[in-house]
Design an enzyme around this catalytic site. Structure first.
Site, PDB file in Angstrom:
ATOM      1  N   GLU A   1       0.822  -1.216   0.000  1.00 49.94           N
ATOM      2  CA  GLU A   1       0.000   0.000   0.000  1.00 49.94           C
ATOM      3  C   GLU A   1       0.854   1.263   0.000  1.00 49.94           C
ATOM      4  O   GLU A   1       0.715   2.127   0.871  1.00 49.94           O
ATOM      5  CB  GLU A   1      -0.981  -0.023   1.180  1.00 49.94           C
ATOM      6  CG  GLU A   1      -1.948  -1.195   1.116  1.00 49.94           C
ATOM      7  CD  GLU A   1      -2.988  -1.198   2.225  1.00 49.94           C
ATOM      8  OE1 GLU A   1      -3.077  -0.198   2.966  1.00 49.94           O
ATOM      9  OE2 GLU A   1      -3.691  -2.211   2.356  1.00 49.94           O
TER      10      GLU A   1
ATOM     11  N   GLU B   1      -5.424 -10.371  -1.785  1.00 53.67           N
ATOM     12  CA  GLU B   1      -6.337 -10.185  -0.640  1.00 53.67           C
ATOM     13  C   GLU B   1      -7.798 -10.155  -1.091  1.00 53.67           C
ATOM     14  O   GLU B   1      -8.597  -9.348  -0.608  1.00 53.67           O
ATOM     15  CB  GLU B   1      -6.000  -8.889   0.112  1.00 53.67           C
ATOM     16  CG  GLU B   1      -4.572  -8.797   0.600  1.00 53.67           C
ATOM     17  CD  GLU B   1      -4.297  -7.546   1.437  1.00 53.67           C
ATOM     18  OE1 GLU B   1      -5.271  -6.958   1.974  1.00 53.67           O
ATOM     19  OE2 GLU B   1      -3.124  -7.156   1.547  1.00 53.67           O
TER      20      GLU B   1
END
Length: 349
Positions: free
Chosen positions: A122, A237
């Site tokens: 991220e 994910e």
């Protein structure tokens, strides 16, 4: 029909592996690999500065090794879920030393046992159209944009055989904001590849939302561009945040499955994923129950299995894209963990 052949897996929690035989059986039935959900994040590993606690990570790796599943590690560098003591790091020299120490210790501990890592997680800014598009994390503030390259090189030094990925979210949807996020990722990996940095792939997290449209053409194009660089794509994910889907369970479950299929099929059109992992396997364990609740108060149904471990339509989608792949058929980093040299440094099998 999209081609079959993608290894699939899920994020796992050490406490559930220890306590829940049904959970273990479902993983063995449905998965080719697992990823450490929270066990190897900074706040779990290093609640105090001077020590590393590998207890949960070791339990996950030991389980996987005993049953022949590959393991992915998550995440070496992440702005979230960090211990309070990290705020006391103030200088560039101190930040570089701490980051290198962390990566060397963690990757070195699992050398040969964890075969694939989300190295930097991220890193894209929430407003990716401004500046370099990189998130203003502690590491970037103190070290500069080069912290990404430094992290990858440190991980490769600790385990030269490991598969190293950069992973981020919101790479799937339609709109200028998501175009910008894909552009930041692509620009970043192109630069790293051009400089000969040890990077093997891109992680598309795949947290899908019921009120956002997957840009199939853009996803296929993005995957093709990544693969043209010689990199793999891993869905790291996957789940579906069902906040705005109807309350009716049958209808909702079908829509969740359709949303996931749209993503995976678009990726297949672009050249395919090296692996697909859901962020959990059973609904009651999903982060969406607490962080992305439905407005009507009903429990979220974001994952392949319901609260009682019964398969839902999303499970059918995952199995559609899967087959058992022998060790020699898997790409580097995602081979079966049985029979590999090495293990847990400092632990007993």
């Amino acid at each position: 029909m999209a081609p079959l052949g993608t290894p699939i897996g899920c994020a796992v929690q050490a406490s559930l592996l220890d306590q829940d035989a049904g959970y273990r059986r479902a993983i063995l039935r449905d998965c080719d690999l697992v990823v450490t959900e929270d066990a190897l994040k900074w706040d779990r590993l290093r609640p105090t500065r001077g020590a590393f606690d590998f207890t949960e990570g070791d339990a996950i790796v030991r389980f996987a090794r005993n049953v022949g599943l590959a393991v992915r590690g998550h995440a070496l560098v992440f702005h979230g879920q960090v211990p309070p003591w990290l705020d006391t790091v103030r200088s560039r020299a101190e930040a570089e030393a701490e980051l290198r120490k962390h990566i060397a210790n963690v990757v070195g501990h699992y050398r040969g046992a964890i075969t694939s890592w989300d190295v930097v997680n991220e890193f894209t800014d929430d407003a990716p159209e401004r500046g370099t598009g990189l998130r203003n994390t502690l590491w970037r503030r103190l070290i500069g944009d080069g912290y990404i390259e430094m992290s990858l090189r440190a991980a490769a030094q600790a385990d030269p055989a490991a598969q190293l990925l950069l992973s981020d979210y919101f790479l799937e949807f339609e709109g200028e904001h998501y175009d910008s996020r894909r552009a930041v990722m692509l620009r970043t990996v192109q630069g790293l590849v051009a400089r000969g940095v040890p990077l093997h792939g891109v992680g598309m997290q795949g947290h899908l939302y019921s009120d956002r449209v997957i840009d199939r053409a853009a996803v296929a194009r993005f995957v093709a561009e990544v693969r043209a660089l010689g990199l793999v794509v891993v869905v790291t994910e996957l789940d579906v945040i069902d906040q705005t889907f109807p309350a009716d369970l049958r209808q909702r479950d079908e829509l969740v499955a359709q949303q996931a299929f749209q993503l995976l099929d678009a990726i297949a059109e672009g050249g395919g994923a090296d692996a697909v992992l859901t962020w959990g396997l059973r609904d009651r364990d999903s982060w969406t129950r607490w962080h992305k609740p439905r407005l009507d108060g009903l429990p979220t149904r974001s994952l392949p299995l319901d609260d009682d471990l019964k398969p839902k339509p999303l499970h059918e989608v995952m199995q559609h894209f899967r087959r058992r792949v022998p060790t020699e058929g898997r790409s580097p980093g995602l081979g079966c963990s049985q029979g590999r040299a090495g293990g847990l440094a400092g632990t007993t099998p």
